[in-house]
Design a protein around this motif. Structure first.
Motif, PDB file in Angstrom:
ATOM      1  N   LEU A  41      -7.061   5.868  -3.025  1.00 21.53           N
ATOM      2  CA  LEU A  41      -6.091   6.192  -4.145  1.00 21.53           C
ATOM      3  C   LEU A  41      -6.330   5.954  -5.471  1.00 21.53           C
ATOM      4  CD1 LEU A  41      -3.037   4.234  -2.204  1.00 21.53           C
ATOM      5  CD2 LEU A  41      -3.340   6.729  -2.549  1.00 21.53           C
ATOM      6  N   HIS A  74      -6.297   9.004  -8.090  1.00 19.32           N
ATOM      7  CA  HIS A  74      -5.164   9.021  -9.152  1.00 19.32           C
ATOM      8  C   HIS A  74      -5.512   8.057 -10.199  1.00 19.32           C
ATOM      9  CE1 HIS A  74      -3.319  10.035  -5.236  1.00 19.32           C
ATOM     10  NE2 HIS A  74      -2.251  10.742  -6.142  1.00 19.32           N
ATOM     11  N   LYS A 119       1.152   4.372  -2.548  1.00 17.90           N
ATOM     12  CA  LYS A 119       0.912   5.730  -2.015  1.00 17.90           C
ATOM     13  C   LYS A 119       2.020   6.635  -2.538  1.00 17.90           C
ATOM     14  CE  LYS A 119      -1.505   5.167   2.499  1.00 17.90           C
ATOM     15  NZ  LYS A 119      -1.355   5.274   3.617  1.00 17.90           N
ATOM     16  N   GLN A 120       3.296   6.211  -2.543  1.00 12.10           N
ATOM     17  CA  GLN A 120       4.439   7.207  -2.735  1.00 12.10           C
ATOM     18  C   GLN A 120       4.581   7.227  -4.150  1.00 12.10           C
ATOM     19  OE1 GLN A 120       8.150   6.677  -0.623  1.00 12.10           O
ATOM     20  NE2 GLN A 120       7.120   6.151   1.211  1.00 12.10           N
ATOM     21  N   GLU A 133      -8.515   1.999   1.557  1.00  9.29           N
ATOM     22  CA  GLU A 133      -7.454   3.001   1.289  1.00  9.29           C
ATOM     23  C   GLU A 133      -6.800   2.837  -0.057  1.00  9.29           C
ATOM     24  OE1 GLU A 133      -4.228   4.169   4.301  1.00  9.29           O
ATOM     25  OE2 GLU A 133      -4.851   2.421   5.344  1.00  9.29           O
ATOM     26  N   SER A 137       2.389   6.805  -6.824  1.00  5.35           N
ATOM     27  CA  SER A 137       1.014   7.613  -7.268  1.00  5.35           C
ATOM     28  C   SER A 137       1.513   9.286  -7.066  1.00  5.35           C
ATOM     29  CB  SER A 137      -0.236   7.158  -6.526  1.00  5.35           C
ATOM     30  OG  SER A 137      -0.474   7.362  -5.308  1.00  5.35           O
ATOM     31  N   ALA A 138       2.053   9.633  -5.554  1.00 12.72           N
ATOM     32  CA  ALA A 138       2.079  10.745  -5.254  1.00 12.72           C
ATOM     33  C   ALA A 138       3.445  11.641  -5.991  1.00 12.72           C
ATOM     34  CB  ALA A 138       2.186  11.149  -3.822  1.00 12.72           C
ATOM     35  N   LEU A 162       0.854  -1.035  -0.115  1.00  6.45           N
ATOM     36  CA  LEU A 162       0.027   0.048   0.116  1.00  6.45           C
ATOM     37  C   LEU A 162       0.985   1.103  -0.013  1.00  6.45           C
ATOM     38  CD1 LEU A 162      -2.774   1.226   0.307  1.00  6.45           C
ATOM     39  CD2 LEU A 162      -2.699   1.003   2.623  1.00  6.45           C
ATOM     40  N   GLU A 163       1.846   1.160   0.743  1.00  5.12           N
ATOM     41  CA  GLU A 163       2.823   2.438   0.731  1.00  5.12           C
ATOM     42  C   GLU A 163       3.672   2.616  -0.700  1.00  5.12           C
ATOM     43  OE1 GLU A 163       4.520   5.817   2.194  1.00  5.12           O
ATOM     44  OE2 GLU A 163       2.967   4.486   3.111  1.00  5.12           O
TER      45      GLU A 163
END
Length: 249
Positions: A49, A53, A21-22, A45, A24-25, A17-18
């Protein structure tokens, strides 16, 4: 951009998941982040996302169920098309609570090998045509994650040389097997210009690592992504920590 397309297994929580997150950001986010998990409906979560995104694609995959590979491969084909799949990150894994020799059971060993060692190999095999297609998009014989790579998330607990405490038979043995698989893959796939390596994410504060672990998922994944950017021929078939430090077999 790290790569045009990345597939990550075990994306509903923890490191997977992290990673989503990173990635996609990021300022130069991959064109496609294919996030797989066993139960997309309950991955709240991850669904958030994907809502914010457009390059995050959630798809169902139970790495231990070979039948689920068939619709996955078809879905990946729809997403990446003629560009192929640049990076496969085999992140999904399990670790039974058994530790010492008097506690280990047959099922602990077989289940853990099935998910941690056999599944990454068979998933790479299933997606290999699309990874080869991505590798063929660049001229020359250089190796890099942005071209094509299979990244197997291993563990220092799979290092035979570093085993000073014993126990943890299913997890240690399955990760040592994954390291051996990685080495064979690097030999078999070099002529296709596909980089293969295994990464140890560190001891991380996840459901598996526990709250007393020294690293947060943010710290571990930040290091992993930085290392992925720097992978080259030197790292092919090797065993590295999240921060790029070479580890002993």
């Amino acid at each position: 951009m790290l790569a045009r397309s990345i597939l990550i297994t075990g994306s509903s929580r923890g490191l997977g998941l992290e990673l989503v997150k990173q990635l996609s950001a990021a300022n130069s986010s991959p064109g496609h982040i294919i996030a797989t998990c066993r139960n997309p409906d309950s991955a709240l979560e991850l669904k958030k996302l994907a809502e914010t995104h457009q390059n995050v694609h959630i798809t169902r995959l139970d790495v231990g169920d070979e039948e689920s590979y068939i619709p996955l491969v078809a879905h990946v084909e729809e997403i990446v098309g003629s560009s192929g799949l640049n990076i496969l990150i085999n992140n999904a894994g399990i670790s039974p609570k058994s530790t010492r020799i008097n506690m280990v059971k047959w099922k602990h060993m077989t289940d853990t090998f099935h998910v941690n060692a056999i599944a990454p190999l068979m998933l790479a095999k299933a997606l290999l045509p699309q990874i080869k297609r991505a590798a063929s998009q660049m001229d020359g014989g250089c190796l890099a994650a942005k071209r094509a790579a299979i990244i197997n998330i291993s563990s220092i607990l799979g290092s035979i040389e570093e085993n000073k405490e014993g126990g943890l038979y299913p997890y240690r043995a399955s990760k040592a097997a994954l390291n051996a698989i990685t080495k064979s893959q690097c030999i078999d796939l070099r002529n296709f210009n596909i980089l293969v390596t295994c990464l140890h994410p560190g001891w991380v504060q996840t459901d598996m690592g526990g709250k007393s672990a020294p690293l947060t998922p943010v710290e571990s994944v930040s290091g992993i992504i930085n290392t992925l950017h720097n992978l080259n021929e030197e790292h092919h078939g090797g065993f590295y920590q999240y921060d790029g430090q070479k580890l002993p077999w």
